[in-house]
Design an enzyme around this catalytic site. Structure first.
Site, PDB file in Angstrom:
ATOM      1  N   SER A 150       0.850  -1.195   0.000  1.00 32.84           N
ATOM      2  CA  SER A 150       0.000   0.000   0.000  1.00 32.84           C
ATOM      3  C   SER A 150       0.880   1.236   0.000  1.00 32.84           C
ATOM      4  O   SER A 150       1.987   1.225   0.557  1.00 32.84           O
ATOM      5  CB  SER A 150      -0.896   0.007   1.241  1.00 32.84           C
ATOM      6  OG  SER A 150      -1.542   1.264   1.384  1.00 32.84           O
TER       7      SER A 150
ATOM      8  N   TYR B  44      -2.380  -0.644  10.446  1.00 33.77           N
ATOM      9  CA  TYR B  44      -2.229  -0.984   9.035  1.00 33.77           C
ATOM     10  C   TYR B  44      -0.971  -0.340   8.449  1.00 33.77           C
ATOM     11  O   TYR B  44      -0.181  -1.008   7.763  1.00 33.77           O
ATOM     12  CB  TYR B  44      -3.462  -0.519   8.268  1.00 33.77           C
ATOM     13  CG  TYR B  44      -3.475  -0.902   6.807  1.00 33.77           C
ATOM     14  CD1 TYR B  44      -3.816  -2.195   6.412  1.00 33.77           C
ATOM     15  CD2 TYR B  44      -3.170   0.029   5.814  1.00 33.77           C
ATOM     16  CE1 TYR B  44      -3.846  -2.551   5.074  1.00 33.77           C
ATOM     17  CE2 TYR B  44      -3.193  -0.314   4.475  1.00 33.77           C
ATOM     18  CZ  TYR B  44      -3.530  -1.606   4.113  1.00 33.77           C
ATOM     19  OH  TYR B  44      -3.554  -1.939   2.780  1.00 33.77           O
TER      20      TYR B  44
END
Length: 267
Positions: free
Chosen positions: A167, A180
């Site tokens: 990501s 995350y």
């Protein structure tokens, strides 16, 4: 000291010339692809894209059998061979056990796609300790176990590819998703180290994909400050670009390409 600048100049010129030339795509017809988190979201679209582009076999791993079964059936109906195994990548023993089952029942995995991930979307003080651990175990440590399970055989065969769906938040973190962002930063460091370590291993490559916010169930409800400037990515586009990057041995893929500027501005 004299040789180093000459080598740098050579590699810069070579990389520049190669970027201008059309890249040849490797054939997927003999590849056995295993996708973690393959039952839904990006993983599901990756499975469909690999099948569409001619992969020999597609294997799905995940924790929810219902989703895995639905995806496997959909791909099988299209004429491609697809099977699934229930496996939690956070569980090291389960990963090694299921990896052995895959080798016995399906064959050697030649493309490993580490896609499984979770996000809780809370601040540090609002997060449950077990939820924080779960994120690190799935998003980061799970890659250690899957790669250790399948990479040795790839090195023996001198043929293989390790892929990570990472990501952009690994390089440009945001508040409210501390678990995350941290796990993806660790995952990126893992892939950078692995990519460098495999530079001189013939036939074995790595690809790390760093997409922006993707329109999947996992990120439902996430708000972006400038949605017109940075619209969410479609998971099918991420899947298509990822498979293309694998076929051209691209080491790092930013989606969309404007994310390069975001990382530079952040730094």
């Amino acid at each position: 000291m004299l040789l180093f600048p000459i080598q740098m100049f050579y590699h810069i010129v070579r990389a520049g010339l190669l970027s201008l030339l059309p890249s040849s795509k490797k054939d997927l017809s003999k590849e056995v692809v295993l996708i973690t988190g393959g039952g839904r979201g990006i993983g599901r679209h990756l499975a469909k894209e690999f099948a569409k582009q001619g992969a020999k076999k597609v294997i799905l791993w995940g924790r929810t059998e219902k989703c895995l079964k639905e995806t496997a059936e959909e791909i099988s109906l299209s004429g491609s061979e697809c099977c699934y195994f229930v496996c939690d990548v956070a569980n090291r023993e389960e990963v090694y056990k299921q990896a052995k089952v895959v080798r016995e029942k399906v064959g050697d995995v030649t493309i490993l796609v580490n896609n499984a991930a979770v996000v809780h979307g809370k601040s540090l003080m609002d997060s449950d300790d077990d939820a924080l651990l779960k994120t690190q175990h799935i998003n980061t440590l799970g890659q250690f176990w899957t790669t250790k399970a399948f990479l040795p055989r790839m090195l023996e065969l001198q043929h293989g590819h390790v892929v990570c769906i990472n990501s952009i938040l690994s390089q440009s973190p945001i508040p409210g998703a501390i678990d995350y962002c941290t796990s993806k930063a660790s995952s990126l460091a893992f892939m950078e180290s692995l990519t460098l370590g495999l530079l001189y291993c013939p036939g074995v490559s790595c690809t790390t994909v760093l997409p922006f916010h993707t329109n999947t169930e996992m990120f439902r409800g996430m708000r972006v400050r400038f949605p017109q400037l940075f619209p969410p990515l479609k998971p099918e586009i991420v899947a298509q670009k990822t498979v293309d990057a694998i076929r051209t041995d691209k080491a790092f893929l930013y989606l969309p390409w404007t994310m390069h500027a975001l990382v530079i501005l952040k730094r």
